[in-house]
Design a protein around this motif. Structure first.
Motif, PDB file in Angstrom:
ATOM      1  N   GLY A 115       0.835  -1.205   0.000  1.00 43.27           N
ATOM      2  CA  GLY A 115       0.000   0.000   0.000  1.00 43.27           C
ATOM      3  C   GLY A 115       0.861   1.242   0.000  1.00 43.27           C
ATOM      4  N   ARG A 116       0.247   2.330  -0.357  1.00 44.00           N
ATOM      5  CA  ARG A 116       0.963   3.599  -0.479  1.00 44.00           C
ATOM      6  C   ARG A 116       0.491   4.525   0.628  1.00 44.00           C
ATOM      7  N   SER A 117       1.428   5.160   1.304  1.00 43.66           N
ATOM      8  CA  SER A 117       1.104   6.057   2.406  1.00 43.66           C
ATOM      9  C   SER A 117       0.337   7.279   1.892  1.00 43.66           C
ATOM     10  N   VAL A 118      -0.662   7.713   2.657  1.00 46.85           N
ATOM     11  CA  VAL A 118      -1.440   8.898   2.315  1.00 46.85           C
ATOM     12  C   VAL A 118      -0.558  10.132   2.502  1.00 46.85           C
ATOM     13  N   LEU A 119      -0.721  11.108   1.622  1.00 48.26           N
ATOM     14  CA  LEU A 119       0.045  12.345   1.707  1.00 48.26           C
ATOM     15  C   LEU A 119      -0.225  13.056   3.034  1.00 48.26           C
ATOM     16  N   ALA A 120       0.753  13.799   3.515  1.00 45.14           N
ATOM     17  CA  ALA A 120       0.650  14.515   4.794  1.00 45.14           C
ATOM     18  C   ALA A 120       0.059  15.906   4.547  1.00 45.14           C
ATOM     19  N   TYR A 121      -1.242  15.950   4.302  1.00 51.65           N
ATOM     20  CA  TYR A 121      -1.918  17.219   4.012  1.00 51.65           C
ATOM     21  C   TYR A 121      -1.871  18.182   5.194  1.00 51.65           C
ATOM     22  N   SER A 122      -1.971  17.666   6.404  1.00 53.03           N
ATOM     23  CA  SER A 122      -2.062  18.528   7.588  1.00 53.03           C
ATOM     24  C   SER A 122      -0.714  19.054   8.065  1.00 53.03           C
ATOM     25  N   SER A 123       0.372  18.642   7.406  1.00 53.62           N
ATOM     26  CA  SER A 123       1.686  19.104   7.853  1.00 53.62           C
ATOM     27  C   SER A 123       2.628  19.466   6.713  1.00 53.62           C
ATOM     28  N   ASN A 124       2.156  19.412   5.465  1.00 50.91           N
ATOM     29  CA  ASN A 124       3.037  19.675   4.332  1.00 50.91           C
ATOM     30  C   ASN A 124       2.340  20.611   3.343  1.00 50.91           C
ATOM     31  N   TRP A 125       2.870  21.829   3.224  1.00 46.25           N
ATOM     32  CA  TRP A 125       2.257  22.827   2.336  1.00 46.25           C
ATOM     33  C   TRP A 125       2.235  22.371   0.883  1.00 46.25           C
ATOM     34  N   SER A 126       3.235  21.606   0.446  1.00 45.58           N
ATOM     35  CA  SER A 126       3.252  21.193  -0.966  1.00 45.58           C
ATOM     36  C   SER A 126       2.092  20.249  -1.293  1.00 45.58           C
ATOM     37  N   HIS A 127       1.607  19.492  -0.295  1.00 47.57           N
ATOM     38  CA  HIS A 127       0.458  18.609  -0.515  1.00 47.57           C
ATOM     39  C   HIS A 127      -0.860  19.367  -0.341  1.00 47.57           C
ATOM     40  N   ALA A 128      -0.926  20.230   0.666  1.00 49.27           N
ATOM     41  CA  ALA A 128      -2.165  20.952   0.964  1.00 49.27           C
ATOM     42  C   ALA A 128      -2.368  22.168   0.072  1.00 49.27           C
ATOM     43  N   GLY A 129      -1.295  22.760  -0.399  1.00 47.27           N
ATOM     44  CA  GLY A 129      -1.368  23.995  -1.174  1.00 47.27           C
ATOM     45  C   GLY A 129      -2.346  23.990  -2.338  1.00 47.27           C
ATOM     46  N   PRO A 130      -2.325  22.951  -3.192  1.00 44.86           N
ATOM     47  CA  PRO A 130      -3.271  22.946  -4.315  1.00 44.86           C
ATOM     48  C   PRO A 130      -4.742  22.959  -3.869  1.00 44.86           C
ATOM     49  N   ILE A 131      -5.056  22.274  -2.774  1.00 45.73           N
ATOM     50  CA  ILE A 131      -6.427  22.259  -2.260  1.00 45.73           C
ATOM     51  C   ILE A 131      -6.782  23.642  -1.720  1.00 45.73           C
ATOM     52  N   LEU A 132      -5.878  24.223  -0.947  1.00 46.98           N
ATOM     53  CA  LEU A 132      -6.118  25.544  -0.373  1.00 46.98           C
ATOM     54  C   LEU A 132      -6.305  26.587  -1.470  1.00 46.98           C
ATOM     55  N   SER A 133      -5.524  26.487  -2.541  1.00 49.31           N
ATOM     56  CA  SER A 133      -5.663  27.418  -3.666  1.00 49.31           C
ATOM     57  C   SER A 133      -6.978  27.213  -4.395  1.00 49.31           C
ATOM     58  N   GLU A 134      -7.329  25.957  -4.658  1.00 52.09           N
ATOM     59  CA  GLU A 134      -8.575  25.660  -5.371  1.00 52.09           C
ATOM     60  C   GLU A 134      -9.796  26.204  -4.629  1.00 52.09           C
ATOM     61  N   PHE A 135      -9.779  26.102  -3.302  1.00 58.34           N
ATOM     62  CA  PHE A 135     -10.911  26.568  -2.502  1.00 58.34           C
ATOM     63  C   PHE A 135     -10.763  28.030  -2.079  1.00 58.34           C
ATOM     64  N   GLU A 136      -9.714  28.693  -2.579  1.00 62.14           N
ATOM     65  CA  GLU A 136      -9.461  30.095  -2.254  1.00 62.14           C
ATOM     66  C   GLU A 136      -9.638  30.330  -0.749  1.00 62.14           C
ATOM     67  N   MET A 137      -8.857  29.586   0.003  1.00 62.28           N
ATOM     68  CA  MET A 137      -8.972  29.596   1.462  1.00 62.28           C
ATOM     69  C   MET A 137      -8.485  30.916   2.037  1.00 62.28           C
ATOM     70  N   HIS A 138      -9.296  31.501   2.914  1.00 61.67           N
ATOM     71  CA  HIS A 138      -8.954  32.729   3.623  1.00 61.67           C
ATOM     72  C   HIS A 138      -8.597  32.349   5.060  1.00 61.67           C
ATOM     73  N   PHE A 139      -7.532  32.953   5.584  1.00 58.60           N
ATOM     74  CA  PHE A 139      -7.065  32.633   6.927  1.00 58.60           C
ATOM     75  C   PHE A 139      -7.095  33.868   7.821  1.00 58.60           C
ATOM     76  N   THR A 140      -7.510  33.662   9.065  1.00 60.19           N
ATOM     77  CA  THR A 140      -7.520  34.727  10.056  1.00 60.19           C
ATOM     78  C   THR A 140      -6.862  34.202  11.327  1.00 60.19           C
ATOM     79  N   PRO A 141      -5.687  34.737  11.697  1.00 60.18           N
ATOM     80  CA  PRO A 141      -5.063  34.315  12.954  1.00 60.18           C
ATOM     81  C   PRO A 141      -5.933  34.736  14.141  1.00 60.18           C
TER      82      PRO A 141
END
Length: 193
Positions: A115-141
């Motif tokens: 089996g192939r390990s699932v990507l580390a979306y919650s800790s790796n910007w290169s994996h999460a970045g495309p999803i965040l861009s597609e959903f035009e995610m807005h962040f507020t600290p």
């Protein structure tokens, strides 16, 4: 003829921590119209039911019928409680992967292989970045000591909200908040297994 009271409108609204005013604004209807529907003083028409079903991401049957759970579904995981590799698992599933948890590690089974390990979306910007861009995610600290989703957050964090969705999620960092907001937009508040 007496109008039918539609309790599911109120339930769906309160489950999402929306006020009547916020729901009215989100749907583009008057506040009075929302109040009347919740109190059974009027009924939405077919186009209005369709718009509300789309807004809440439920079927019209669930909106007007008795198909919504009466009790809290505490046994089902909530997106707000997903962290680390469990969060990664559900992001992979939402992305269309046939992932599962094996020995505490999310993997995508491969016939005849380990089996192939699932990507580390919650800790790796290169994996999460495309999803965040597609959903035009807005962040507020956020500072510590704020209340979000009826929970007092005693640590600093981030609130993420996709541009096209009326939902938001809190996380300890940008990726956790962003992946939770993505799951809320794709799957809803609770993961139905």
């Amino acid at each position: 003829m007496t109008a039918m009271k539609l309790p599911n409108i109120k339930k769906l609204r309160t489950d999402r921590s929306l006020t009547q005013k916020q729901l009215a604004a989100g749907l583009g209807y008057s506040l009075r119209r929302i109040i009347r529907w919740e109190q059974g003083e009027g009924e939405p028409g077919a186009s209005e039911l369709k718009a509300m079903a789309r807004f809440f991401d439920v079927s019209i049957d669930q909106l007007i019928g008795e198909l919504l759970p009466e009790k809290d579904l505490g046994v089902l995981p909530k997106v707000a409680e997903l962290v680390g590799r469990e969060l990664d698992l559900w992001v992979a599933i939402a992305q269309g992967d046939d992932a599962e948890m094996i020995d505490g590690e999310p993997v995508i089974p491969v016939p005849g292989q380990a089996g192939r390990s699932v990507l580390a979306y919650s800790s790796n910007w290169s994996h999460a970045g495309p999803i965040l861009s597609e959903f035009e995610m807005h962040f507020t600290p956020t500072p510590s000591g704020i209340q979000f989703d009826r929970i007092l957050r005693m640590e600093k964090g981030v609130i993420a909200r996709p541009a096209a969705h009326p939902i938001a999620a809190w996380g300890r960092n940008h990726l956790e908040a962003g992946m939770r907001a993505y799951l809320l937009a794709e799957l809803g508040e609770r993961i139905l297994t």
